[in-house]
Scaffold this active site. Structure first.
Site, PDB file in Angstrom:
ATOM      1  N   GLU A 268       0.789  -0.951  -0.355  1.00 14.48           N
ATOM      2  CA  GLU A 268       0.333   0.166   0.447  1.00 14.48           C
ATOM      3  C   GLU A 268       0.541   1.041  -0.115  1.00 14.48           C
ATOM      4  O   GLU A 268       0.868   2.137   0.636  1.00 14.48           O
ATOM      5  CB  GLU A 268      -0.892   0.090   1.726  1.00 14.48           C
ATOM      6  CG  GLU A 268      -1.958  -1.111   0.740  1.00 14.48           C
ATOM      7  CD  GLU A 268      -3.199  -1.319   2.375  1.00 14.48           C
ATOM      8  OE1 GLU A 268      -3.145  -0.829   3.169  1.00 14.48           O
ATOM      9  OE2 GLU A 268      -3.945  -1.734   2.105  1.00 14.48           O
ATOM     10  N   ASP A 341      -8.320  -9.348   3.394  1.00 15.26           N
ATOM     11  CA  ASP A 341      -7.398  -8.075   4.640  1.00 15.26           C
ATOM     12  C   ASP A 341      -9.117  -8.344   5.690  1.00 15.26           C
ATOM     13  O   ASP A 341     -10.465  -7.461   5.529  1.00 15.26           O
ATOM     14  CB  ASP A 341      -7.843  -7.637   3.925  1.00 15.26           C
ATOM     15  CG  ASP A 341      -7.569  -5.933   4.951  1.00 15.26           C
ATOM     16  OD1 ASP A 341      -6.944  -5.645   5.802  1.00 15.26           O
ATOM     17  OD2 ASP A 341      -8.028  -4.050   3.893  1.00 15.26           O
ATOM     18  N   GLU A 369     -12.846  -3.177  12.205  1.00 21.08           N
ATOM     19  CA  GLU A 369     -12.394  -1.831  10.684  1.00 21.08           C
ATOM     20  C   GLU A 369     -13.678  -1.834  10.462  1.00 21.08           C
ATOM     21  O   GLU A 369     -14.728  -1.991   9.493  1.00 21.08           O
ATOM     22  CB  GLU A 369     -11.288  -2.301  10.442  1.00 21.08           C
ATOM     23  CG  GLU A 369     -10.932  -1.536   9.450  1.00 21.08           C
ATOM     24  CD  GLU A 369      -9.533  -1.860   8.435  1.00 21.08           C
ATOM     25  OE1 GLU A 369      -9.024  -2.020   8.972  1.00 21.08           O
ATOM     26  OE2 GLU A 369      -9.840  -1.192   7.075  1.00 21.08           O
TER      27      GLU A 369
HETATM   28  C1  BDP Z   1      -6.296  -2.683   5.982  1.00 21.04           C
HETATM   29  C2  BDP Z   1      -6.247  -1.001   6.357  1.00 21.04           C
HETATM   30  C3  BDP Z   1      -5.200   0.104   6.649  1.00 21.04           C
HETATM   31  C4  BDP Z   1      -4.360  -0.636   7.149  1.00 21.04           C
HETATM   32  C5  BDP Z   1      -4.023  -1.740   6.410  1.00 21.04           C
HETATM   33  C6  BDP Z   1      -2.691  -3.108   6.515  1.00 21.04           C
HETATM   34  O1  BDP Z   1      -7.742  -0.491   5.945  1.00 21.04           O
HETATM   35  O2  BDP Z   1      -6.124   1.210   7.053  1.00 21.04           O
HETATM   36  O3  BDP Z   1      -3.116   0.299   6.752  1.00 21.04           O
HETATM   37  O4  BDP Z   1      -5.443  -2.788   6.294  1.00 21.04           O
HETATM   38  O5  BDP Z   1      -2.704  -3.692   7.157  1.00 21.04           O
HETATM   39  O6  BDP Z   1      -7.145  -3.118   6.392  1.00 21.04           O
HETATM   40  O7  BDP Z   1      -1.743  -2.177   6.012  1.00 21.04           O
END
Ligand code: BDP
Length: 690
Positions: A268, A341, A369
């Site tokens: 990301e 996720d 979340e």
């Molecule tokens: C996702 C979240 C994000 C996190 C990412 C992670 O939306 O905020 O930074 O995972 O785990 O689910 O790095």
């Protein structure tokens, strides 16, 4: 007749004199009802805490003597303990503290110790990952601001208020066996490794240490450039290697028991070794070599996916499996429970059990979340148990995820488990009074992955809601029975059902990633703007069209099934044997496909959404009925959150059914309640549905 007797007892025993409770004391509400003598030949900060806890919370025989013995015993492992009538025995001071908390828990839950009990931790490292930013905000946090970091002037000054809060936090963690805390967000600021921030970490570590909690930090791979002034962060560059070594030495000079680093790299948008044409192993090893002389570890995350991959669910496995055996032995690959996720339901990630020459740990998400945040009542232990009990078949039948990661099957130098924390500065720590149960459940399962969800819910409810000794002015001997039947039983049932309810009203039958963007709260199955990468849109995952719905991950589709060991690969691949809970995760099926119940896929979806909504309505009734047994403060908070959850469940049902109906072109079965929203209104309101 039985019911009449109970009603009579209720009339006699209530109203209880229940004090308003703001939830700050968590599950640690016990107060001593008698004095106790504590005998221990050793003194240390940790032992002193154990003694103090005994005096503060003792509810056993008056003037009893408890002996604390630190002596090796071949049945006690690590910081495990042995409880008996006479006291607590352990190998370590921390083992004594854990044993004392266990002893008190036995007393407070009305479960006296009749025999000798030996309890050893399932995982050596039981860690909370705080996604706390250095400005005090929390990524995916729903309970206020960070308890570790503040913004503004003097934000690094350590106050007495800070220390008091950190101590309460440490005590709560120690009481359930948590022994590590990553203090900053995985999307890490390089600043965390500057001396100014490390000094604050030192202060935090000093408060956490007597409670057996080590501090860890999330670090940014580009730190050597951003704060070190180097031109590169290439892990094979000698200057970079030296920078990490020097940094490790500085850290251990300040914090001798520092745990190590957590790293999100090439994920990301975060920098990582691939920026220099290097592998994850190269990246992890440079840090591992720097930490090794001091006993530190690297938790390297496997949460990777790129925009170009045809199936995001496959990528972590594809990228990490070729590196198996290439990591240093103080590196642990931290893998999210599911391949995508933290969705309401995912099959386990195929990396578990597959990486045989590399240490692997699970990452769970305690903060909700994707499960209604601090508004929905969702008890997560059943979800984690489903995951830990999943059989990977990697080393034959019975190779569960738990056994593949807790050292039973593979001898890992370090075993660990992590949970993304749901803790913030809110008075009740977690936002929702019942979200505390998820913090509690994570700790209890990290200590003992064999505990059942039922046991955990039972303990937590008794510790958190049972009238305390001072409140129970009636001193009626029947009260606990009434309380068990009228409060404990129905509320526990609600907790145990709550995760399945959320799956039903959000994403049944293996659907996933249908959320509105950014806040991950309400539904957005239609969300697919052209400017956004495909794997961040909902249709990428549900693939609905007039022919059907679901992601084809069979051999004829993305072939994600091939990442699973037989017989799972065949089982998931064949629509007739694929568990229905994962049906649309692995298969794209026509709307008229007949399920085992005889219902069409479309009808089944409709019934699941309705069932989820009905379950929440039942939760509301359950909660209203238990009002006499809960203090008004917590009662009204939960009541109001349940109302919102019900409203949201209705939105989820209407949004998903009205949207998918455009493709199925089939009627919603007539015995199901009609939608009460219009699709267009929901689309306009998307993301604001709280
Ligand atoms: C996702 C979240 C994000 C996190 C990412 C992670 O939306 O905020 O930074 O995972 O785990 O689910 O790095």
């Amino acid at each position: 007749m039985k019911n009449q007797i109970i009603s009579l007892l209720v009339l006699i025993c209530v109203p209880l004199l229940l004090h308003a409770e703001d939830g700050h004391n968590l599950w640690l509400r016990g107060k001593s009802t008698a004095s106790v003598n504590v005998v221990c030949s050793k003194h240390s900060a940790t032992i002193d805490i154990a003694e103090q806890e005994l005096h503060q919370e003792w509810q056993g025989k008056a003037n009893a003597t408890v002996v604390l013995t630190i002596k090796p015993n071949k049945f006690i492992k690590g910081d495990g303990y042995m409880l008996s009538d006479d006291g607590v025995q352990a190998n370590t001071d921390l083992g004594i503290l854990y044993g004392v908390f266990a002893l008190l828990r036995h007393q407070q839950t009305g479960n006296p110790i009749r025999d000798v009990i030996i309890s050893n931790p399932s995982y050596e490292r039981r860690i909370l990952d705080h996604w706390d930013n250095l400005d005090g905000t929390i990524e995916r946090g729903y309970a206020g601001r960070s308890i570790f970091w503040h913004d503004g002037k003097d934000s690094l000054a350590v106050t007495e208020k800070d220390k008091k809060l950190w101590q309460a936090y440490a005590r709560a963690n120690a009481s359930i066996g948590i022994n590590g805390a990553v203090l900053d967000n995985v999307n890490a600021s390089p600043l965390i490794l500057t001396t100014a921030y490390l000094n604050r970490v030192k202060a935090i570590a000093a408060v956490l240490r007597p409670y057996g909690i080590r501090t860890y930090l999330s670090v940014n791979f580009a730190s050597p450039i951003v704060i070190g002034g180097l031109k590169t962060a290439d892990p094979l560059n000698p200057e970079v290697q030296k920078w990490w070594k020097d940094k490790a030495r500085e850290i251990y000079g300040l914090i001798p028991d520092f745990g190590g680093f957590l790293v999100k790299a090439n994920s990301e948008g975060q920098p990582g070794p691939q920026n220099y044409g290097r592998t994850h192993a190269d990246g992890a090893n440079v840090m591992a070599d720097a930490l090794r002389p001091f006993g530190g570890i690297v938790m390297w995350r496997a949460f990777v996916y790129s925009a170009n991959d045809k199936d995001r669910a496959k990528q972590a496995y594809s990228e990490f499996m070729p590196l198996d055996g290439k990591f240093r032995d103080n590196v642990i690959i931290q893998v999210k429970n599911g391949p995508i996720d933290f969705q309401p339901r995912e099959p386990f990630s195929p990396l578990f059990g597959a990486m045989k020459q590399t240490s692997v740990m699970s990452e769970l998400e305690i903060t909700q979340e994707y499960l209604g945040q601090a508004i929905h009542l969702v008890f997560l232990a059943p979800m984690w148990k489903e995951f830990l009990k999943s059989d990977t078949y990697q080393e034959g039948k019975g190779s569960t995820v738990a056994r593949c990661t807790d050292g039973t099957i593979f001898s890992q130098k370090y075993t660990a488990i992590a949970g993304v924390s749901n803790i913030g500065s809110d008075t009740n720590w977690c936002g929702h009074p019942f979200a505390q149960a998820n913090w509690y459940a994570f700790g209890r399962l990290a200590w003992n992955d064999q505990l059942s969800s039922d046991q955990i819910a039972d303990e937590w409810l008794k510790l958190t809601f049972m009238p305390t000794a001072s409140e129970d002015k009636t001193k009626s001997t029947v009260l606990p029975i009434v309380w068990d039947i009228k409060f404990l039983k129905p509320v526990k049932q609600m907790m145990l059902e709550s995760r399945e309810a959320a799956v039903n009203y959000m994403m049944p039958l293996g659907l996933h990633c249908l959320f509105a963007p950014e806040n991950h709260y309400g539904p957005g199955p239609w969300w697919a703007p052209k400017y956004v990468r495909k794997d961040w849109t909902a249709p990428y995952y549900h693939q609905a069209d007039t022919a059907g719905i679901g992601f084809d991950r069979t051999e004829n589709g993305s072939d994600a099934v091939s990442q699973y060991h037989e017989p799972l690969r065949s089982l998931f691949n064949d629509v007739n044997t694929c568990p229905e809970i994962y049906l649309l995760w692995f298969h794209h099926l026509p709307w008229t496909y007949k399920l085992k119940s005889g219902r069409t896929l479309w009808d089944a979806l409709c019934y699941h959404y309705q069932e989820g909504l009905d379950q929440v309505r039942e939760f509301q009734k359950t909660w209203d009925r238990v009002q006499p047994y809960v203090d008004s403060e917590r009662f009204y908070v939960v009541q109001s959150k349940l109302r919102q959850q019900c409203e949201n469940a209705q939105v989820w049902k209407d949004a998903c059914l009205l949207y998918f109906q455009q493709f199925s072109r089939m009627p919603i079965p007539y015995d199901i309640e009609r939608p009460v929203h219009n699709l267009n209104d929901l689309k306009n309101d998307m993301g604001r549905s709280r």
